[in-house]
Motif scaffolding. Sequence first.
Motif, PDB file in Angstrom:
ATOM      1  N   LEU A  30       0.806  -1.073   0.034  1.00 12.09           N
ATOM      2  CA  LEU A  30      -0.037  -0.004   0.029  1.00 12.09           C
ATOM      3  C   LEU A  30       0.818   1.308  -0.023  1.00 12.09           C
ATOM      4  O   LEU A  30       1.748   1.315   0.822  1.00 12.09           O
ATOM      5  N   TYR A  54     -11.445   6.586   1.645  1.00 14.42           N
ATOM      6  CA  TYR A  54     -10.105   5.813   0.928  1.00 14.42           C
ATOM      7  C   TYR A  54      -9.014   4.977   1.839  1.00 14.42           C
ATOM      8  O   TYR A  54      -7.971   4.754   1.254  1.00 14.42           O
ATOM      9  N   ARG A  57      -6.873   2.200   0.820  1.00 16.60           N
ATOM     10  CA  ARG A  57      -5.908   2.101  -0.192  1.00 16.60           C
ATOM     11  C   ARG A  57      -4.577   2.638   0.045  1.00 16.60           C
ATOM     12  O   ARG A  57      -4.003   2.655  -0.707  1.00 16.60           O
ATOM     13  N   LEU A 105      -3.338   7.596  -6.522  1.00 17.57           N
ATOM     14  CA  LEU A 105      -3.601   6.227  -6.227  1.00 17.57           C
ATOM     15  C   LEU A 105      -3.671   5.259  -7.429  1.00 17.57           C
ATOM     16  O   LEU A 105      -3.028   4.106  -7.222  1.00 17.57           O
ATOM     17  N   GLN A 106      -4.358   5.664  -8.405  1.00 18.30           N
ATOM     18  CA  GLN A 106      -4.567   4.630  -9.323  1.00 18.30           C
ATOM     19  C   GLN A 106      -3.331   4.231 -10.164  1.00 18.30           C
ATOM     20  O   GLN A 106      -3.104   3.479 -10.468  1.00 18.30           O
ATOM     21  N   GLU A 109      -1.391   2.121  -7.837  1.00 14.66           N
ATOM     22  CA  GLU A 109      -1.989   0.590  -7.908  1.00 14.66           C
ATOM     23  C   GLU A 109      -1.602  -0.023  -9.324  1.00 14.66           C
ATOM     24  O   GLU A 109      -1.576  -1.183  -9.376  1.00 14.66           O
TER      25      GLU A 109
END
Length: 115
Positions: A30, A54, A57, A105-106, A109
């Motif tokens: 993470l 969130y 995440r 974050l995307q 990820e």
Amino acid sequence: MLWFQGNSTQLAKYSFRLLLRNLSASKTALPVLTLFTKDPCPLCDEAKEVLEPYKNRFILQEVDITLPENSAWYERYKFDIPVFHLNGQFLMMHRVNISKLEKQLQKLEQQVGGG
């Protein structure tokens, strides 16, 4: 972290240790969202509420800029908290920008997922 004078090496090592500790504590990789804060900080409290949906995440790491070991952060951010870094990189200050957070974050990820 070239913009620091004096304690930059010590600060970088400290930040890196925190990052490693947080990453190793988590089974998944993470990202670490660092909140530079102090007590009291009503805007920080508000920001944490906005971040609540969130929280699965990222790992939230709070850094109290009033502590002696965080004096370099205090000098940098005393008039700007809350300030957020994502994985050690400046992300946003004053208020949570959800679209900016979501985008970063995307991106992280996708890197972790191999895509």
